[in-house]
Design a protein around this motif. Structure first.
Motif, short mmCIF file in Angstrom:
data_model
loop_
_atom_site.label_atom_id
_atom_site.label_comp_id
_atom_site.label_asym_id
_atom_site.label_seq_id
_atom_site.Cartn_x
_atom_site.Cartn_y
_atom_site.Cartn_z
N THR A 107 22.07 -29.34 105.43
CA THR A 107 23.03 -28.28 105.68
C THR A 107 22.67 -27.07 104.84
O THR A 107 22.66 -27.15 103.61
CB THR A 107 24.45 -28.76 105.33
OG1 THR A 107 24.74 -29.92 106.09
CG2 THR A 107 25.47 -27.69 105.63
N THR A 145 23.33 -23.48 103.12
CA THR A 145 24.53 -22.86 102.56
C THR A 145 24.34 -21.39 102.24
O THR A 145 25.06 -20.85 101.42
CB THR A 145 24.94 -23.60 101.27
OG1 THR A 145 23.88 -23.47 100.33
CG2 THR A 145 25.24 -25.06 101.52
N THR A 186 27.56 -19.33 102.49
CA THR A 186 28.73 -19.70 101.70
C THR A 186 28.43 -19.98 100.24
O THR A 186 29.35 -20.22 99.47
CB THR A 186 29.39 -20.96 102.30
OG1 THR A 186 28.44 -22.01 102.33
CG2 THR A 186 29.89 -20.68 103.70
N THR A 195 28.60 -23.70 93.67
CA THR A 195 29.94 -23.39 94.16
C THR A 195 29.81 -22.81 95.55
O THR A 195 29.02 -21.90 95.77
CB THR A 195 30.63 -22.36 93.24
OG1 THR A 195 30.63 -22.87 91.91
CG2 THR A 195 32.05 -22.09 93.69
N GLY A 246 34.86 -21.72 100.73
CA GLY A 246 35.39 -22.45 101.88
C GLY A 246 35.11 -23.93 101.80
O GLY A 246 34.74 -24.47 100.76
N TRP A 247 35.27 -24.60 102.91
CA TRP A 247 35.17 -26.05 103.01
C TRP A 247 34.05 -26.41 103.97
O TRP A 247 34.04 -25.95 105.10
CB TRP A 247 36.51 -26.58 103.52
CG TRP A 247 36.57 -28.05 103.66
CD1 TRP A 247 36.34 -28.74 104.80
CD2 TRP A 247 36.87 -29.00 102.66
NE1 TRP A 247 36.48 -30.08 104.57
CE2 TRP A 247 36.81 -30.27 103.25
CE3 TRP A 247 37.17 -28.92 101.31
CZ2 TRP A 247 37.05 -31.43 102.56
CZ3 TRP A 247 37.41 -30.08 100.62
CH2 TRP A 247 37.35 -31.31 101.24
N GLN A 248 33.12 -27.25 103.54
CA GLN A 248 32.05 -27.72 104.40
C GLN A 248 32.06 -29.24 104.42
O GLN A 248 31.60 -29.88 103.46
CB GLN A 248 30.69 -27.20 103.92
CG GLN A 248 30.52 -25.73 104.12
CD GLN A 248 29.08 -25.30 103.94
OE1 GLN A 248 28.21 -26.08 103.61
NE2 GLN A 248 28.83 -24.04 104.18
N PRO A 249 32.60 -29.85 105.48
CA PRO A 249 32.74 -31.31 105.52
C PRO A 249 31.42 -32.06 105.36
O PRO A 249 31.38 -33.12 104.72
CB PRO A 249 33.34 -31.57 106.89
CG PRO A 249 34.03 -30.29 107.25
CD PRO A 249 33.21 -29.21 106.63
N ARG A 250 30.31 -31.55 105.89
CA ARG A 250 29.03 -32.25 105.75
C ARG A 250 28.57 -32.30 104.30
O ARG A 250 28.06 -33.31 103.83
CB ARG A 250 27.96 -31.59 106.61
CG ARG A 250 28.14 -31.87 108.11
CD ARG A 250 27.01 -31.33 108.93
NE ARG A 250 25.74 -32.00 108.58
CZ ARG A 250 24.58 -31.63 109.05
NH1 ARG A 250 24.48 -30.61 109.88
NH2 ARG A 250 23.48 -32.27 108.71
N MET A 260 30.59 -31.99 101.62
CA MET A 260 31.55 -32.82 100.89
C MET A 260 31.28 -34.31 101.13
O MET A 260 31.47 -35.12 100.24
CB MET A 260 32.97 -32.47 101.31
CG MET A 260 33.39 -31.06 100.90
SD MET A 260 33.24 -30.73 99.14
CE MET A 260 34.53 -31.78 98.53
N SER A 315 27.21 -37.48 93.35
CA SER A 315 28.40 -37.35 92.54
C SER A 315 28.37 -38.35 91.39
O SER A 315 27.71 -39.38 91.46
CB SER A 315 29.65 -37.59 93.39
OG SER A 315 29.61 -38.90 93.90
#
Length: 120
Positions: A25, A27, A30, A69, A72-76, A78, A118
């Motif tokens: 993905t 970025t 973003t 950082t 917004g929100w990126q489900p892939r 996350m 993580s």
């Protein structure tokens, strides 16, 4: 003396097989901040019994940690960082950027490949 500054960067998250089956993905739209790890050495001061002077002894290099950082929100993205990720395999993050030498204005390509996920 040369001064280099990074002008722009694109972070590709999760491109584990070099873009063949899992392209990752991007970025670049973003990404707000990317912090690459620094090599920080730690020393301990040692004074031998009866000595009149102390010496510094190298002990280790601090843990390498890169952070980023996103806006917004990126489900892939996350999903790659989720603690409940069943695969628990390390993910690959590739940073492609442009570094410019400030005195001459010459642009150079910068690429950083990081592996991780993580914290448990």
């Amino acid at each position: 003396m040369y001064v280099y500054t990074m002008e722009s960067v694109n972070l590709v998250c999760g491109d584990n097989d070099a873009g063949q089956n899992q392209p990752g993905t991007a970025t670049f739209l973003t990404l707000r901040q990317l912090k690459l790890p620094n090599l920080e050495e730690n020393y301990v001061e040692h004074v031998a019994g009866g000595a009149i002077a102390a010496i510094e002894v190298f002990t280790h290099i601090n843990r390498l940690e890169a952070t980023f950082t996103l806006a917004g929100w990126q489900p892939r993205v996350m999903g790659l960082l989720a603690r409940g990720n069943a695969s628990r395999q390390a993910q690959r993050y590739t940073a492609h950027g442009v570094i410019r030498e400030q005195r001459t204005g010459k642009p150079m390509k910068a690429t950083g490949i990081l592996w991780g996920g993580s914290a448990p």
